[in-house]
Design an enzyme around this catalytic site. Structure first.
Site, PDB file in Angstrom:
ATOM      1  N   SER A 156       0.831  -1.194   0.000  1.00 52.51           N
ATOM      2  CA  SER A 156       0.000   0.000   0.000  1.00 52.51           C
ATOM      3  C   SER A 156       0.876   1.259   0.000  1.00 52.51           C
ATOM      4  O   SER A 156       1.662   1.458  -0.927  1.00 52.51           O
ATOM      5  CB  SER A 156      -0.941  -0.040   1.206  1.00 52.51           C
ATOM      6  OG  SER A 156      -1.948   0.935   1.081  1.00 52.51           O
ATOM      7  N   ASP A 255      -9.987  -3.679  -5.258  1.00 53.43           N
ATOM      8  CA  ASP A 255      -9.169  -2.657  -4.608  1.00 53.43           C
ATOM      9  C   ASP A 255      -9.234  -1.387  -5.436  1.00 53.43           C
ATOM     10  O   ASP A 255      -8.957  -1.427  -6.643  1.00 53.43           O
ATOM     11  CB  ASP A 255      -7.717  -3.158  -4.505  1.00 53.43           C
ATOM     12  CG  ASP A 255      -6.770  -2.150  -3.869  1.00 53.43           C
ATOM     13  OD1 ASP A 255      -7.216  -1.070  -3.441  1.00 53.43           O
ATOM     14  OD2 ASP A 255      -5.563  -2.459  -3.785  1.00 53.43           O
ATOM     15  N   HIS A 285      -8.100  -4.906  -0.951  1.00 51.00           N
ATOM     16  CA  HIS A 285      -6.869  -4.235  -0.545  1.00 51.00           C
ATOM     17  C   HIS A 285      -6.460  -4.700   0.855  1.00 51.00           C
ATOM     18  O   HIS A 285      -7.297  -4.941   1.719  1.00 51.00           O
ATOM     19  CB  HIS A 285      -7.100  -2.722  -0.530  1.00 51.00           C
ATOM     20  CG  HIS A 285      -5.888  -1.914  -0.225  1.00 51.00           C
ATOM     21  ND1 HIS A 285      -4.972  -1.559  -1.188  1.00 51.00           N
ATOM     22  CD2 HIS A 285      -5.424  -1.375   0.937  1.00 51.00           C
ATOM     23  CE1 HIS A 285      -4.010  -0.835  -0.651  1.00 51.00           C
ATOM     24  NE2 HIS A 285      -4.249  -0.720   0.658  1.00 51.00           N
TER      25      HIS A 285
END
Length: 310
Positions: A156, A255, A285
């Site tokens: 991320s 995501d 995600h």
């Protein structure tokens, strides 16, 4: 593909979000839930040794956690930069990810607890990740580094930092990154036009990380006046991607950030960089740790290990 049944079962228990409710994130409060590991300590992957220490840099003493997978004379090294939207995450929250990365790959993993926004906006986290990586190359003997293989990784926002460190290393030439692994990376902090990436619309609501929350999350990192069009802030904005490390880019079907990760991979490929990609269908995600016990997703660590050892 629809959500994996086990993930859907959990998500069905969540209350529906109010589309009229203003999104307001208080970092100190959000960290309480976002920093909670999902796997109990006794169920996490075991490695040969784990050491916590602080790395002195010109900016601050940065905590790191060193994972040694087995006892041997030298090791390739994998830097790991945790996610958390630049304002959350720490060594504990991502311990469940660093352990299998070390165990499966055979790399000594060094997880970095970089300074976080809003207390420390851009470029603090990036500077910390770069400086600790440089420190590693200067302490070959202490770390039993093999002196050849120095890979970086992140999930991320940590994927953003890994990509940006690669750009910095190419320009500064103080050390050489051999490979980069980006797990569902956040690579574009410019939200002036969300139509650039269909996944921001397709996965806008109902999948954990929601598109409407992204500007608020990233505002803490940008609060010092950073320009989201700066490639060190949004690596996907970099036009010259030549001579960057070979990359493995992992994305998740449901995501909002899926398409920017895949576009960055394609941009690297067009620039002559060796790239491998894998989109995991039916998942959201942040699935490392949380959902990698499921058969459909647990090979992500094996895939990463194979890439690192090619």
């Amino acid at each position: 593909m629809s959500l994996h049944p086990e993930i859907k079962k959990l998500f069905d228990t969540f209350p529906a979000s109010d589309p009229n409710e203003e999104i307001k994130v208080i970092p100190e409060e959000a960290r309480k839930s976002m920093n909670a590991p999902s796997i109990p300590l006794e169920k996490r992957v075991q490695v040969h040794s784990i050491e916590d220490k602080k790395v002195p840099t010109s900016e601050a003493d940065i905590p790191v956690r060193i994972y040694t997978p087995e006892e041997k004379s030298s090791y390739p090294i994998l830097m790991y930069f945790h996610g958390g939207a630049f304002f959350s995450g720490n060594l504990e929250s991502h311990d469940e990810i660093a352990r299998p990365l070390a165990s499966v790959s055979g790399y000594k993993v060094i997880a970095v607890d970089m300074r976080l926004a809003p207390e420390h906006p851009y470029p603090a986290a990036l500077v910390d990740c770069y400086n600790v990586t440089k420190w590693v190359t200067e302490h070959k003997g202490e770390l039993n580094w093999d002196g050849e293989n120095l890979a970086i990784s992140g999930d991320s926002s940590g994927g953003n930092l890994a990509a940006a460190v690669s750009l910095m290393a190419r320009e500064k030439r103080e050390f050489t990154i051999t490979k980069q692994v980006l797990f569902y990376p956040s690579l574009d902090l410019d939200f002036s036009d969300i139509s650039r990436y269909p996944s921001l619309t397709e996965n806008r609501k109902g999948y954990g990380l929601e598109t409407d929350a992204l500007p608020e999350f990233n505002s803490f990192y940008l609060s010092g006046g950073a320009d989201p069009n700066d490639p060190l802030v949004s690596p996907i904005k970099e036009e010259n991607l030549e001579n960057l490390p070979a990359a493995l880019v992992i994305t998740a079907e449901h995501d909002p950030l899926r398409d920017e990760g895949e576009r960055f991979a394609e941009n690297l490929r067009k620039s002559g960089v060796h790239v491998e990609t894998k989109r995991y269908d039916g998942v959201v995600h942040g699935f490392l740790g949380k959902w990698t016990h499921l058969d459909e997703f647990k090979d992500v660590y094996q895939r990463t290990g194979e890439f690192l050892n090619k």
